[in-house]
Design a protein around this motif. Structure first.
Motif, PDB file in Angstrom:
ATOM      1  N   SER B 106       1.325   8.472  18.811  1.00 39.80           N
ATOM      2  CA  SER B 106       1.313   7.049  19.205  1.00 39.80           C
ATOM      3  C   SER B 106       2.650   6.600  19.767  1.00 39.80           C
ATOM      4  O   SER B 106       2.800   5.456  20.190  1.00 39.80           O
ATOM      5  CB  SER B 106       0.921   6.183  18.017  1.00 39.80           C
ATOM      6  OG  SER B 106       1.921   6.263  17.028  1.00 39.80           O
ATOM      7  N   GLY B 107       3.624   7.484  19.763  1.00 37.67           N
ATOM      8  CA  GLY B 107       4.883   7.169  20.443  1.00 37.67           C
ATOM      9  C   GLY B 107       5.978   6.628  19.564  1.00 37.67           C
ATOM     10  O   GLY B 107       6.960   6.094  20.056  1.00 37.67           O
ATOM     11  N   GLY B 108       5.830   6.764  18.275  1.00 35.07           N
ATOM     12  CA  GLY B 108       6.939   6.370  17.413  1.00 35.07           C
ATOM     13  C   GLY B 108       6.482   5.555  16.233  1.00 35.07           C
ATOM     14  O   GLY B 108       5.298   5.226  16.116  1.00 35.07           O
ATOM     15  N   PRO B 109       7.416   5.239  15.362  1.00 39.79           N
ATOM     16  CA  PRO B 109       7.051   4.505  14.149  1.00 39.79           C
ATOM     17  C   PRO B 109       6.512   3.109  14.479  1.00 39.79           C
ATOM     18  O   PRO B 109       7.092   2.395  15.280  1.00 39.79           O
ATOM     19  CB  PRO B 109       8.377   4.393  13.390  1.00 39.79           C
ATOM     20  CG  PRO B 109       9.348   5.260  14.091  1.00 39.79           C
ATOM     21  CD  PRO B 109       8.849   5.481  15.465  1.00 39.79           C
ATOM     22  N   GLU B 110       5.375   2.784  13.877  1.00 39.14           N
ATOM     23  CA  GLU B 110       4.847   1.425  14.067  1.00 39.14           C
ATOM     24  C   GLU B 110       5.407   0.496  13.014  1.00 39.14           C
ATOM     25  O   GLU B 110       5.419  -0.704  13.176  1.00 39.14           O
ATOM     26  CB  GLU B 110       3.317   1.456  13.962  1.00 39.14           C
ATOM     27  CG  GLU B 110       2.667   2.169  15.131  1.00 39.14           C
ATOM     28  CD  GLU B 110       1.168   2.259  14.962  1.00 39.14           C
ATOM     29  OE1 GLU B 110       0.626   1.644  14.034  1.00 39.14           O
ATOM     30  OE2 GLU B 110       0.552   2.962  15.773  1.00 39.14           O
ATOM     31  N   GLN B 111       5.783   1.067  11.944  1.00 39.22           N
ATOM     32  CA  GLN B 111       6.248   0.247  10.822  1.00 39.22           C
ATOM     33  C   GLN B 111       7.456   0.915  10.194  1.00 39.22           C
ATOM     34  O   GLN B 111       7.570   2.128  10.175  1.00 39.22           O
ATOM     35  CB  GLN B 111       5.133   0.145   9.785  1.00 39.22           C
ATOM     36  CG  GLN B 111       5.483  -0.698   8.594  1.00 39.22           C
ATOM     37  CD  GLN B 111       4.425  -1.748   8.316  1.00 39.22           C
ATOM     38  OE1 GLN B 111       3.474  -1.880   9.071  1.00 39.22           O
ATOM     39  NE2 GLN B 111       4.599  -2.492   7.241  1.00 39.22           N
ATOM     40  N   ARG B 174      -0.364  -0.232   0.165  1.00 36.77           N
ATOM     41  CA  ARG B 174      -1.678  -0.898   0.160  1.00 36.77           C
ATOM     42  C   ARG B 174      -2.005  -1.521   1.518  1.00 36.77           C
ATOM     43  O   ARG B 174      -3.143  -1.500   1.970  1.00 36.77           O
ATOM     44  CB  ARG B 174      -1.693  -2.009  -0.896  1.00 36.77           C
ATOM     45  CG  ARG B 174      -1.805  -1.523  -2.328  1.00 36.77           C
ATOM     46  CD  ARG B 174      -1.933  -2.723  -3.271  1.00 36.77           C
ATOM     47  NE  ARG B 174      -1.787  -2.344  -4.657  1.00 36.77           N
ATOM     48  CZ  ARG B 174      -2.778  -1.897  -5.433  1.00 36.77           C
ATOM     49  NH1 ARG B 174      -3.996  -1.795  -4.935  1.00 36.77           N
ATOM     50  NH2 ARG B 174      -2.554  -1.578  -6.688  1.00 36.77           N
ATOM     51  N   ASN B 175      -0.997  -2.063   2.170  1.00 39.08           N
ATOM     52  CA  ASN B 175      -1.252  -2.776   3.426  1.00 39.08           C
ATOM     53  C   ASN B 175      -1.636  -1.855   4.566  1.00 39.08           C
ATOM     54  O   ASN B 175      -2.532  -2.164   5.351  1.00 39.08           O
ATOM     55  CB  ASN B 175      -0.007  -3.568   3.847  1.00 39.08           C
ATOM     56  CG  ASN B 175       0.154  -4.806   3.007  1.00 39.08           C
ATOM     57  OD1 ASN B 175      -0.835  -5.328   2.453  1.00 39.08           O
ATOM     58  ND2 ASN B 175       1.382  -5.274   2.885  1.00 39.08           N
ATOM     59  N   ALA B 195       2.205  -3.563  -4.134  1.00 36.94           N
ATOM     60  CA  ALA B 195       2.348  -2.990  -2.795  1.00 36.94           C
ATOM     61  C   ALA B 195       1.933  -1.529  -2.721  1.00 36.94           C
ATOM     62  O   ALA B 195       1.599  -1.031  -1.642  1.00 36.94           O
ATOM     63  CB  ALA B 195       3.798  -3.126  -2.333  1.00 36.94           C
ATOM     64  N   HIS B 196       1.965  -0.858  -3.843  1.00 35.94           N
ATOM     65  CA  HIS B 196       1.693   0.577  -3.850  1.00 35.94           C
ATOM     66  C   HIS B 196       0.491   0.902  -4.723  1.00 35.94           C
ATOM     67  O   HIS B 196       0.325   0.308  -5.794  1.00 35.94           O
ATOM     68  CB  HIS B 196       2.919   1.348  -4.368  1.00 35.94           C
ATOM     69  CG  HIS B 196       4.180   1.010  -3.640  1.00 35.94           C
ATOM     70  ND1 HIS B 196       5.341   0.615  -4.270  1.00 35.94           N
ATOM     71  CD2 HIS B 196       4.454   0.991  -2.309  1.00 35.94           C
ATOM     72  CE1 HIS B 196       6.275   0.377  -3.370  1.00 35.94           C
ATOM     73  NE2 HIS B 196       5.774   0.593  -2.170  1.00 35.94           N
TER      74      HIS B 196
END
Lengths: 267, 347
Positions: B106-111, B174-175, B195-196
């Protein structure tokens, strides 16, 4: 009060010896004994009961010829010095040849690091690499050896940086060093070298003395005024400077190095 | 009288294939591997042994990020260099590998998944490759971009991708559903139950991940072969509630089943029985150290010997003069295993 100091060193000891021979009255607080041994002969020694003795015929020969001593009673000195012995800023530049890290000017100027040959590593990884390299030098090993055998204060005096004559670009083996300077990383490397060496030697109880600032040129080199006419210690004794020499410093440098040592010991 | 067993080869029978002779017939390569084959490796701790042994045998194991000259082997390993074909650290689950490949494609980190360790920061998706950490989250992301680009370049050259499946359990965000190689808070970061979440991947999920991985790898280099193995190394700890031994066996059964089913039904994919070689008595094992977790050097050598022999490659030379019983040397040869860090939390 006069401090008795024993200076050990490899070929770079010659600069200090020249300075001492030319005008020891400049350091009234020092009484110096100098013991030179080329290559790795300083490591061919044993320390028992505070007395350092050569353990091989080659080391015995070197001690006799360059120090006039069969053994060195370290307890009889107020301090010990180690001169040069490969603790050289050029090592920082050679490790930099294939490694770059965030904070270097050359990295800030490079838009796509992944397409370039030098690898992006962390600054801490580089420092760890440099520490490992310096600890394996003659100076690093001999400092550890001495520290284990004596409780006297020990100072390690950095090897002089490479001659600024290499700026002419004729020495291909010095390309890595020159490149470090040309791409603008010289100041950072110089600083990291001294900081890392200081930390490394402090950790083993040895005081590190960097190259006298006024002798440094282009961050990683030694100014011409401090290299012309340099002698060096060889297996045959003090040898005059060959035209090809780019490593050794002269008596003017040696004098400044002794100034630094005297000041540090007086502090 | 004719029946389906009448014409089966000897290897199909326990009496001949296992009780009397094992080895050469255990694994039949479905595609050739030579010293010219460009091999990429990834996976759990055991995969480090595979990469090292293949290199020792003169095979061409790709390295996306070789250490710079001057970095000694111990220091390099501590910084995640040379352990696998990329500096991605241990990839324990198929989902982790799938997400890594998706991120590259996808071309790199999205997050940004950045964890704090003291005053420093680490990449949450490979938290142990910088043992101390980096100075800022931005620096972490710059290193991640670099890592992804280099890994992409490496994958575009690979003829064969060897993936060693290790775990079915993972912790994920989780997100986003992004799984982490280690639980947040163990080596860095902070665990946050909001969150986890803990997840145990089913056989069907692993199978689906393997299919996705295969498809993603083909995008880097069409025709790239895949070889799957299952790590024989048991779990260090389980968060699933069962006894760790039961959880280990369940995980290995799940992974073994998924790998076998996927390999059987997919051209260009094969399964090599590392798990079986190390764990079954048929090979003189199980080949574990006294902690019943680390695989002995003899076990590793046996796995690799069978693998290399099956491909007509000479066996790897034994690792440089390791005197038997020299604990220090053996420990020095331990794989870098961040899962082991969990042991620090064992009561």
């Amino acid at each position: 009060m006069t401090l008795r100091v024993c200076l050990f060193g490899n070929s770079h000891l010659a600069a200090l010896r020249q300075a001492w021979t030319d005008g020891r009255e400049r350091w009234p607080g020092l009484d110096l004994t100098m013991i030179g041994a080329h290559k790795g002969l300083l490591l061919q020694t044993e320390i028992t009961g505070g007395v350092l003795r050569p353990a091989t015929d080659a080391a015995r020969d070197a001690f006799a010829r360059f120090g006039g001593l069969a053994e060195v009673d370290l307890r009889s000195f107020d301090a010990i010095g180690i001169v040069g012995c490969q603790v050289a800023a050029a090592r920082a530049a050679f490790l930099h040849k294939e490694a770059r890290w965030v904070g270097l000017p050359s990295v800030a100027a490079c838009p796509n690091l992944a397409t370039r040959e030098p690898r992006l590593i962390s600054r801490r990884a580089y420092v760890a690499m440099l520490k490992a390299t310096l600890s394996e030098t003659l100076g690093g090993q001999f400092a550890t050896h001495l520290r284990a055998g004596t409780d006297r204060p020990i100072c390690l005096l950095s090897q002089p940086r490479t001659h600024e004559s290499i700026l002419s670009g004729k020495r291909v083996e010095m390309r890595a060093l020159l490149n470090s300077i040309e791409i603008g990383d010289g100041a950072a490397l110089s600083d990291l070298f001294d900081t890392t060496a200081r930390g490394l030697f402090e950790a083993i109880g040895v005081d590190y003395l960097p190259q006298p600032a006024e002798t440094v040129s282009h961050h990683l080199l030694t100014a011409r005024a401090y290299t012309e006419g340099a002698e060096r210690l060889t297996a045959a004794g003090n040898a005059p400077q060959p035209k090809t020499d780019i490593l050794h410093a002269n008596a003017a440098y040696g004098a400044l190095a002794l100034d630094g040592l005297a000041a540090r010991l007086a502090a | 009288m004719s029946h389906p067993y009448a014409d089966l080869p000897r290897r199909a029978f326990w009496r001949h294939g296992t009780a009397r002779a094992v080895g050469a017939e255990l694994f039949e390569p479905t595609y050739p591997i030579t010293r010219a084959t460009r091999i990429a490796t990834a996976g759990s701790c055991f995969a480090q042994h595979i990469a090292r042994s293949l290199r020792g045998a003169g095979c061409k194991v790709l390295d996306a990020e070789p250490p710079p000259r001057g970095m000694g082997p111990d220091l390099a390993a501590r910084h995640g260099y040379g352990l696998f074909s990329g500096r991605y650290g241990n990839i324990y689950t198929a989902r982790q590998l799938r997400q890594l490949l998706t991120e590259i494609v996808s071309g790199g980190p999205e997050q940004r998944f950045v964890w704090q360790r003291g005053a420093l920061f680490v990449d949450a998706l490979r938290p142990t490759v910088e043992p101390e950490g980096l100075d800022s989250p931005d620096e972490v992301m710059l290193h991640r971009d670099y890592h992804l680009e280099r890994t992409s370049q490496m994958l575009q050259q690979a003829d064969l991708f060897i993936f060693t499946l290790g775990l079915t359990e993972a912790w994920r965000d989780r997100n986003t559903g992004r799984v982490f190689p280690v639980c947040p808070g163990v080596t860095a970061g902070r665990f946050d139950a909001a969150a986890h979440e803990f997840v145990t991947f089913s056989q069907a999920e692993v199978l689906e991940d393997l299919r996705a991985i295969r498809a993603l790898l083909q995008r880097f280099r069409p025709g790239m072969q895949m070889l799957l193995t299952v790590s024989p190394v048991p779990l260090t700890a389980t968060a699933g509630g069962a006894h760790v031994l039961v959880a280990s066996q369940a995980a290995k059964a799940t992974l073994r089943s998924a790998a076998g089913e996927f390999a059987a039904g997919t051209a260009g994919v094969s399964y090599f029985p590392s798990y079986e070689i190390v764990t079954t008595p048929a090979f003189g094992g199980p080949h574990f150290e006294p902690d019943l977790r680390r695989v002995t050097q003899g076990g590793v050598d046996l796995v690799m010997q069978l693998f290399l022999d099956a491909h007509g490659l000479e066996s790897a030379a034994p690792p440089e003069s390791e005197p038997q019983g020299d604990t220090d040397l053996q420990e020095a040869d331990d794989p870098v295993c961040d899962e082991l860090l969990l042991e620090a939390f064992a009561k």
